[in-house]
Write a protein that holds these residues in place. Structure first.
Motif, mmCIF file in Angstrom:
data_model
loop_
_atom_site.group_PDB
_atom_site.id
_atom_site.type_symbol
_atom_site.label_atom_id
_atom_site.label_comp_id
_atom_site.label_asym_id
_atom_site.label_seq_id
_atom_site.Cartn_x
_atom_site.Cartn_y
_atom_site.Cartn_z
ATOM 1 N N GLY A 26 11.940 -2.005 -14.943
ATOM 2 C CA GLY A 26 11.377 -2.604 -16.143
ATOM 3 C C GLY A 26 10.737 -3.965 -15.922
ATOM 4 N N TYR A 27 10.958 -4.575 -14.741
ATOM 5 C CA TYR A 27 10.353 -5.874 -14.422
ATOM 6 C C TYR A 27 8.841 -5.680 -14.273
ATOM 7 C CZ TYR A 27 10.463 -10.603 -12.368
ATOM 8 O OH TYR A 27 10.298 -11.946 -12.134
ATOM 9 N N PRO A 28 8.018 -6.674 -14.677
ATOM 10 C CA PRO A 28 6.559 -6.485 -14.655
ATOM 11 C C PRO A 28 5.978 -5.990 -13.334
ATOM 12 C CG PRO A 28 7.083 -8.448 -15.902
ATOM 13 C CD PRO A 28 8.385 -7.957 -15.318
ATOM 14 N N THR A 29 6.476 -6.507 -12.201
ATOM 15 C CA THR A 29 5.935 -6.047 -10.918
ATOM 16 C C THR A 29 6.287 -4.584 -10.662
ATOM 17 O OG1 THR A 29 7.896 -6.887 -9.757
ATOM 18 C CG2 THR A 29 5.977 -8.338 -9.854
ATOM 19 N N VAL A 30 7.486 -4.189 -11.057
ATOM 20 C CA VAL A 30 7.925 -2.793 -10.868
ATOM 21 C C VAL A 30 7.074 -1.863 -11.724
ATOM 22 C CG1 VAL A 30 9.849 -1.177 -11.185
ATOM 23 C CG2 VAL A 30 10.282 -3.465 -10.266
ATOM 24 N N VAL A 31 6.897 -2.228 -12.987
ATOM 25 C CA VAL A 31 6.110 -1.406 -13.903
ATOM 26 C C VAL A 31 4.651 -1.328 -13.434
ATOM 27 C CG1 VAL A 31 5.261 -1.169 -16.277
ATOM 28 C CG2 VAL A 31 7.609 -1.927 -15.858
ATOM 29 N N ALA A 32 4.111 -2.439 -12.931
ATOM 30 C CA ALA A 32 2.717 -2.451 -12.477
ATOM 31 C C ALA A 32 2.493 -1.471 -11.322
ATOM 32 C CB ALA A 32 2.311 -3.859 -12.057
ATOM 33 N N VAL A 33 3.433 -1.409 -10.373
ATOM 34 C CA VAL A 33 3.289 -0.469 -9.253
ATOM 35 C C VAL A 33 3.465 0.966 -9.747
ATOM 36 C CG1 VAL A 33 4.152 0.216 -6.982
ATOM 37 C CG2 VAL A 33 4.009 -2.205 -7.563
ATOM 38 N N GLU A 34 4.346 1.148 -10.725
ATOM 39 C CA GLU A 34 4.482 2.482 -11.327
ATOM 40 C C GLU A 34 3.172 2.906 -11.985
ATOM 41 O OE1 GLU A 34 9.300 2.306 -12.330
ATOM 42 O OE2 GLU A 34 7.826 1.838 -13.888
ATOM 43 N N LYS A 35 2.510 1.974 -12.693
ATOM 44 C CA LYS A 35 1.215 2.265 -13.322
ATOM 45 C C LYS A 35 0.149 2.561 -12.272
ATOM 46 C CE LYS A 35 2.356 1.616 -17.679
ATOM 47 N NZ LYS A 35 2.386 2.757 -18.637
ATOM 48 N N MET A 36 0.213 1.819 -11.168
ATOM 49 C CA MET A 36 -0.701 2.081 -10.063
ATOM 50 C C MET A 36 -0.514 3.517 -9.571
ATOM 51 S SD MET A 36 -0.570 0.411 -6.242
ATOM 52 C CE MET A 36 -1.347 1.259 -4.863
ATOM 53 N N GLY A 37 0.752 3.937 -9.453
ATOM 54 C CA GLY A 37 1.058 5.302 -9.020
ATOM 55 C C GLY A 37 0.502 6.342 -9.977
ATOM 56 N N GLU A 38 0.604 6.062 -11.285
ATOM 57 C CA GLU A 38 0.062 7.000 -12.284
ATOM 58 C C GLU A 38 -1.449 7.124 -12.138
ATOM 59 O OE1 GLU A 38 1.298 5.687 -16.140
ATOM 60 O OE2 GLU A 38 3.444 5.758 -15.626
ATOM 61 N N MET A 39 -2.124 5.991 -11.916
ATOM 62 C CA MET A 39 -3.575 6.012 -11.728
ATOM 63 C C MET A 39 -3.947 6.787 -10.472
ATOM 64 S SD MET A 39 -4.951 2.237 -12.915
ATOM 65 C CE MET A 39 -3.613 1.174 -12.402
ATOM 66 N N LEU A 40 -3.194 6.557 -9.399
ATOM 67 C CA LEU A 40 -3.470 7.248 -8.134
ATOM 68 C C LEU A 40 -3.295 8.756 -8.274
ATOM 69 C CD1 LEU A 40 -1.975 5.382 -5.032
ATOM 70 C CD2 LEU A 40 -4.269 6.320 -5.302
ATOM 71 N N GLU A 41 -2.204 9.141 -8.945
ATOM 72 C CA GLU A 41 -1.929 10.569 -9.112
ATOM 73 C C GLU A 41 -3.055 11.237 -9.902
ATOM 74 O OE1 GLU A 41 1.808 13.465 -10.433
ATOM 75 O OE2 GLU A 41 2.033 11.290 -10.445
ATOM 76 N N GLU A 42 -3.496 10.554 -10.961
ATOM 77 C CA GLU A 42 -4.563 11.114 -11.796
ATOM 78 C C GLU A 42 -5.883 11.178 -11.027
ATOM 79 O OE1 GLU A 42 -7.048 9.961 -15.858
ATOM 80 O OE2 GLU A 42 -5.083 9.035 -15.494
ATOM 81 N N ARG A 43 -6.223 10.102 -10.328
ATOM 82 C CA ARG A 43 -7.518 10.023 -9.641
ATOM 83 C C ARG A 43 -7.580 10.902 -8.395
ATOM 84 N NH1 ARG A 43 -8.162 3.388 -10.157
ATOM 85 N NH2 ARG A 43 -8.103 3.343 -12.451
ATOM 86 N N SER A 44 -6.420 11.255 -7.854
ATOM 87 C CA SER A 44 -6.394 12.118 -6.663
ATOM 88 C C SER A 44 -6.098 13.575 -7.029
ATOM 89 C CB SER A 44 -5.333 11.616 -5.675
ATOM 90 O OG SER A 44 -4.029 11.800 -6.209
ATOM 91 N N ASP A 45 -6.122 13.869 -8.324
ATOM 92 C CA ASP A 45 -5.806 15.220 -8.814
ATOM 93 C C ASP A 45 -4.420 15.677 -8.358
ATOM 94 O OD1 ASP A 45 -8.323 15.514 -10.098
ATOM 95 O OD2 ASP A 45 -9.244 16.069 -8.179
ATOM 96 N N GLY A 46 -3.483 14.733 -8.411
ATOM 97 C CA GLY A 46 -2.093 15.078 -8.113
ATOM 98 C C GLY A 46 -1.732 15.092 -6.634
ATOM 99 N N ARG A 47 -2.665 14.684 -5.756
ATOM 100 C CA ARG A 47 -2.370 14.712 -4.313
ATOM 101 C C ARG A 47 -1.525 13.523 -3.853
ATOM 102 N NH1 ARG A 47 -5.822 13.608 -1.128
ATOM 103 N NH2 ARG A 47 -7.467 12.809 -2.508
ATOM 104 N N ILE A 48 -1.745 12.339 -4.483
ATOM 105 C CA ILE A 48 -1.078 11.118 -4.031
ATOM 106 C C ILE A 48 -0.152 10.600 -5.131
ATOM 107 C CG2 ILE A 48 -1.372 8.786 -3.115
ATOM 108 C CD1 ILE A 48 -4.257 9.560 -2.365
ATOM 109 N N CYS A 49 1.108 10.361 -4.769
ATOM 110 C CA CYS A 49 2.093 9.820 -5.705
ATOM 111 C C CYS A 49 2.720 8.558 -5.116
ATOM 112 C CB CYS A 49 3.217 10.833 -5.967
ATOM 113 S SG CYS A 49 2.675 12.352 -6.742
ATOM 114 N N VAL A 50 3.272 7.748 -5.993
ATOM 115 C CA VAL A 50 4.015 6.559 -5.572
ATOM 116 C C VAL A 50 5.435 6.665 -6.122
ATOM 117 C CG1 VAL A 50 4.222 4.049 -5.732
ATOM 118 C CG2 VAL A 50 1.954 5.102 -5.488
#
Length: 315
Positions: A26-50
């Motif tokens: 829930g800390y801002p840095t943790v949530v930001a990397v989680e959001k980065m992972g969501e963007m990556l997953e979407e932009r890679s059509d599910g190939r890349i996850c964090v």
């Protein structure tokens, strides 16, 4: 159940990047990397996850930096402090009072100077991706209100494992004790140290305000955090995927900054409500004057002197 679902989702990806953070869920840095992972997953059509491991599950920052350099950890959100003894150029961002305020810091890290320093990570088996906010760091302790530089005399403060931080505390007449972040609470509680220095959210989320009842807003440091990737992990990606990772990291920055501003306000309110004595009427000039010795010791090369000049010139 949520953890199991995350692992299950990660296992469905072709590439799962393991990311470390010492801060809690829930800390801002943790949530930001989680959001980065969501963007990556979407932009890679599910190939890349964090997959984010928060709360120092993979170790304290010093250990995770080494693991990231070796490729054991793929992504790592770390304060720049622990990098000071590894990458010389990062020292300039850890110099006391180098930034005039948060807006100045953002202008610097978002510009040419920030890019120059990110590029230095490639010489140390790392890829610098983006900067996050670390807030203004101030001193807190369990003994007494600090209203002047004279009140620092003899107090024992935990600092990050950085020579700049050690020398900063020593220059103020206090005693610096490098300790892992996870040991601070018990060390204050048992009297091994008198206090530490950090920002509002860290002071609150760590529970340090429960054992250190005095917080002096001297705001000696505004040290950015950095998101890095293992060079070994980076090299396994195609150029197209490397660009996806870099762009998702950059796109997570404004999200983090917004979350950070909200969290700072909430943390301050919680700490004040708990009865911590906040000292905000303080003459910073003697603290700033004491830093001349720190600059003389650490800003020695022409490269660092030039970087300091560039930072000060940014409007």
């Amino acid at each position: 159940m949520a953890s199991a679902a995350m692992v299950s989702a990660a296992s469905a990806c072709e590439i799962t990047l393991r990311s470390s953070d010492t801060h809690p869920e829930g800390y801002p840095t943790v949530v930001a990397v989680e959001k980065m992972g969501e963007m990556l997953e979407e932009r890679s059509d599910g190939r890349i996850c964090v997959e984010v491991f928060h709360s120092a599950q993979l170790g304290e920052e010093k250990d995770t930096i080494e693991q990231t350099q070796l490729g054991v950890i793929d992504l790592n959100r770390v304060s720049l402090g622990p990098f000071n003894n590894i990458i010389e150029e990062t020292k300039v961002f850890s110099l006391p009072y180098i930034f005039r305020g948060t807006d100045h810091m953002h202008a610097v890290v978002d510009g040419e100077v920030g890019e120059k320093i990110l590029n230095e990570f490639q010489n140390h088996q790392l890829v610098g991706l983006a900067y996050y906010d670390g807030g203004s760091r101030s001193f807190y302790n369990s003994q007494k209100p600090i209203t002047s530089i004279e009140d620092m005399e003899g107090l024992k403060f935990r600092v990050m494992q950085s020579d700049v931080f050690v020398d900063m505390v020593d220059a103020l007449g206090a005693n610096a004790t490098p300790l892992p972040y996870g040991e601070v609470y018990s060390s204050i509680q048992t009297g091994v140290i008198d206090g530490a220095e950090n920002n509002w959210p860290s002071f609150e989320s760590s529970g340090h305000y429960e054992v250190a009842g005095y917080y002096t807003l001297d705001q000696h440091l505004i040290v950015p955090e950095v998101l890095v990737m293992s060079q070994a992990s980076w090299n396994k990606l195609s150029p197209e995927d490397q660009e996806l990772v870099r762009q998702a990291a950059k796109d997570s920055v404004p999200i983090m900054r917004e979350l950070w501003a909200e969290r700072e306000k909430a943390s301050e309110e919680k700490v004040r409500a708990a009865g911590v004595e906040i000292i905000d009427d303080i003459d910073k000039q003697p603290f700033m004057d004491a830093m001349n010795a720190v600059y003389d010791k650490h800003v020695t090369s022409e490269k660092l002197k030039s970087l300091v000049d560039e930072i000060r010139a940014v409007q």
